[in-house]
Design an enzyme around this catalytic site. Structure first.
Site, mmCIF file in Angstrom:
data_model
loop_
_atom_site.group_PDB
_atom_site.id
_atom_site.type_symbol
_atom_site.label_atom_id
_atom_site.label_comp_id
_atom_site.label_asym_id
_atom_site.label_seq_id
_atom_site.Cartn_x
_atom_site.Cartn_y
_atom_site.Cartn_z
ATOM 1 N N SER A 13 8.034 11.786 -11.873
ATOM 2 C CA SER A 13 7.442 13.082 -13.421
ATOM 3 C C SER A 13 6.176 13.208 -12.344
ATOM 4 O O SER A 13 5.386 13.147 -11.871
ATOM 5 C CB SER A 13 6.864 12.552 -14.599
ATOM 6 N N HIS A 38 11.354 15.321 -12.637
ATOM 7 C CA HIS A 38 10.707 15.747 -13.320
ATOM 8 C C HIS A 38 9.930 16.162 -13.975
ATOM 9 O O HIS A 38 8.595 16.009 -13.202
ATOM 10 C CB HIS A 38 11.251 14.529 -14.574
ATOM 11 N N ASP A 40 7.330 18.102 -16.121
ATOM 12 C CA ASP A 40 6.485 18.405 -17.648
ATOM 13 C C ASP A 40 5.865 19.685 -18.418
ATOM 14 O O ASP A 40 4.711 19.924 -17.899
ATOM 15 C CB ASP A 40 5.846 16.819 -18.412
ATOM 16 N N MET A 42 3.749 21.606 -21.237
ATOM 17 C CA MET A 42 3.333 21.002 -21.947
ATOM 18 C C MET A 42 2.245 21.683 -22.833
ATOM 19 O O MET A 42 1.362 23.069 -22.332
ATOM 20 C CB MET A 42 2.042 20.116 -21.945
ATOM 21 N N HIS A 74 11.198 18.729 -18.848
ATOM 22 C CA HIS A 74 11.037 18.280 -20.411
ATOM 23 C C HIS A 74 10.258 19.574 -20.979
ATOM 24 O O HIS A 74 8.994 19.487 -20.486
ATOM 25 C CB HIS A 74 10.595 16.800 -20.047
ATOM 26 N N MET A 76 7.926 19.998 -24.117
ATOM 27 C CA MET A 76 6.781 19.565 -25.192
ATOM 28 C C MET A 76 6.403 21.040 -25.156
ATOM 29 O O MET A 76 4.719 21.194 -25.581
ATOM 30 C CB MET A 76 6.936 18.572 -24.750
ATOM 31 N N MET A 145 11.264 8.609 -26.000
ATOM 32 C CA MET A 145 9.928 8.970 -25.389
ATOM 33 C C MET A 145 9.634 8.051 -25.898
ATOM 34 O O MET A 145 9.642 7.513 -27.072
ATOM 35 C CB MET A 145 8.786 9.800 -26.353
ATOM 36 N N ASP A 183 11.402 7.985 -21.399
ATOM 37 C CA ASP A 183 9.767 8.273 -20.699
ATOM 38 C C ASP A 183 8.979 7.898 -20.910
ATOM 39 O O ASP A 183 8.489 8.265 -22.074
ATOM 40 C CB ASP A 183 10.501 10.211 -20.726
HETATM 41 C C1 DX5 Z 1 4.685 11.347 -20.518
HETATM 42 C C2 DX5 Z 1 5.578 12.777 -20.918
HETATM 43 C C3 DX5 Z 1 6.073 11.651 -19.250
HETATM 44 C C4 DX5 Z 1 5.196 11.307 -18.541
HETATM 45 C C5 DX5 Z 1 5.994 10.124 -18.116
HETATM 46 O O1 DX5 Z 1 4.477 13.232 -22.522
HETATM 47 O O2 DX5 Z 1 6.341 13.344 -21.296
HETATM 48 O O3 DX5 Z 1 7.314 12.349 -18.487
HETATM 49 O O4 DX5 Z 1 3.847 11.989 -17.538
HETATM 50 O O5 DX5 Z 1 4.313 9.330 -17.416
HETATM 51 P P1 DX5 Z 1 3.993 7.275 -17.260
HETATM 52 O O6 DX5 Z 1 4.930 6.779 -16.700
HETATM 53 O O7 DX5 Z 1 3.052 7.402 -16.768
HETATM 54 O O8 DX5 Z 1 4.165 7.762 -18.838
HETATM 55 ZN ZN ZN Z 2 8.929 14.231 -19.846
#
Ligand code: DX5
Ligand code: ZN
Length: 230
Positions: A13, A38, A40, A42, A74, A76, A145, A183
Site C-alpha cells: 500500500s 495498492h 488508498d 481517502m 481502493h 474510500m 477491511m 487490508d
Molecule cells: C487503511 C488502508 C490500508 C492501509 C494498510 O485505511 O485501506 O490499505 O494503508 O496499511 P497497514 O498495512 O499499515 O494497515
Molecule cells: Zn486499502
C-alpha cells in the site's frame, strides 16, 4: 484447514510510503518482487483522512507499467460513482468501492465494468458479509477491511480472519474466482494465517514501508512468512 493457494499476491500500500517520493517508492517496492500496487484514496468524508486523487494515480501508472504490475485502487470515498471515470482514465486496473458508500452498488459495479477496470467491493469491519450477497456474482475482487479504514499502521482486528473464512466459503459455493483481498494490519505474523483462511491478496502498508528494515527486507520477511515450512 485447506492448503493455502500456491501463489498469494502481495499488494504493498503506497500510502504508507514517503508522500514526497511515491513514484520512487513504488519503483523500489515493485523491484523487490510484488506485482500489485495498492493505492488508498481517502476523501475526508467516508474516512477521517485525506490522501490523494486521480493525478497521483496517473503519475504512478508509468512506474507500474515498467514492472508489468497492476494498479489496485481502493476508493474510500463517498459518492464514488462521480469519480469512477476519473480513476479509470488515470490508469487504475481494479477499482474497489465500499458497499457502505453505495446504495446503488450494482449500478456502480456496472459503471466500473464499463470502463474496462476490474470490479472490486469492500466491506468495513462492522459490515456483515450479507451486504455482499447480491453483488458477488458480478465482481472480480472482494476486500475485507481488517482495520477501520483511514490510516496505515493500525492493529489487525482478529475477528477478520473468521470473516475471510466465511467469505471464502461463499465464493467457493458460487464457483467464483474473484480475489479475496485483506487490508489492514497485515504483517509477517498473520500473513500465513490469512492465506490459510482463504485470502489470496494481502495488502500491506506499514509492514512494507515502515520499521527499520529496508523495503526489500520487509518484502522478504512477508515472503518467507508465506513459505510453507516442511
Ligand atoms: C487503511 C488502508 C490500508 C492501509 C494498510 O485505511 O485501506 O490499505 O494503508 O496499511 P497497514 O498495512 O499499515 O494497515
Ligand atoms: Zn486499502
Amino acid at each position: 484447514m485447506p492448503a493455502p493457494p500456491k501463489t498469494p499476491t502481495l499488494a504493498p500500500s503506497i500510502i504508507a510510503a514517503d508522500p514526497g517520493r511515491f513514484a520512487a517508492c513504488a519503483d523500489e517496492v515493485l523491484r523487490a518482487g510484488p506485482n500489485w500496487l495498492h493505492v488508498d484514496i481517502m476523501d475526508g468524508h467516508f474516512v477521517p483522512n485525506i490522501t490523494i486523487g486521480p493525478d497521483v494515480v496517473r503519475a504512478l501508472r508509468p512506474v507500474v507499467n515498467e514492472h508489468d504490475a497492476r494498479l489496485d485502487v481502493h476508493l474510500m470515498i463517498e459518492e464514488p460513482q462521480n469519480y469512477i471515470s476519473d480513476f479509470a482514465d488515470a490508469g487504475a486496473d481494479t477499482l474497489t468501492v465500499h458497499v457502505e458508500a453505495c446504495p446503488h452498488l450494482h449500478r456502480v459495479a456496472q459503471q466500473i465494468r464499463a470502463t474496462g477496470c476490474d470490479v472490486g467491493v469492500a466491506v468495513n469491519p462492522a459490515t456483515p458479509l450479507g451486504y455482499l450477497d447480491g453483488i458477488l456474482p458480478f465482481v472480480d475482487l472482494t476486500l475485507v477491511m481488517s482495520v477501520n479504514p483511514g490510516f496505515s499502521g493500525q492493529r489487525f482486528i482478529p475477528e477478520s480472519t473468521a470473516k475471510v473464512q466465511r467469505l471464502r466459503r461463499q465464493l467457493n459455493a458460487l464457483g467464483s474466482s474473484a480475489h479475496l483481498e485483506i487490508d489492514g494490519g497485515v504483517s509477517p505474523s498473520n500473513a500465513m494465517e490469512l492465506i490459510r483462511a482463504g485470502a489470496d491478496v494481502l495488502v500491506a502498508g506499514s509492514a512494507v514501508f515502515g520499521g527499520d528494515q529496508s523495503v526489500a527486507q520487509n518484502i522478504e520477511a512477508l515472503r518467507s512468512a508465506l513459505t510453507l515450512k516442511v
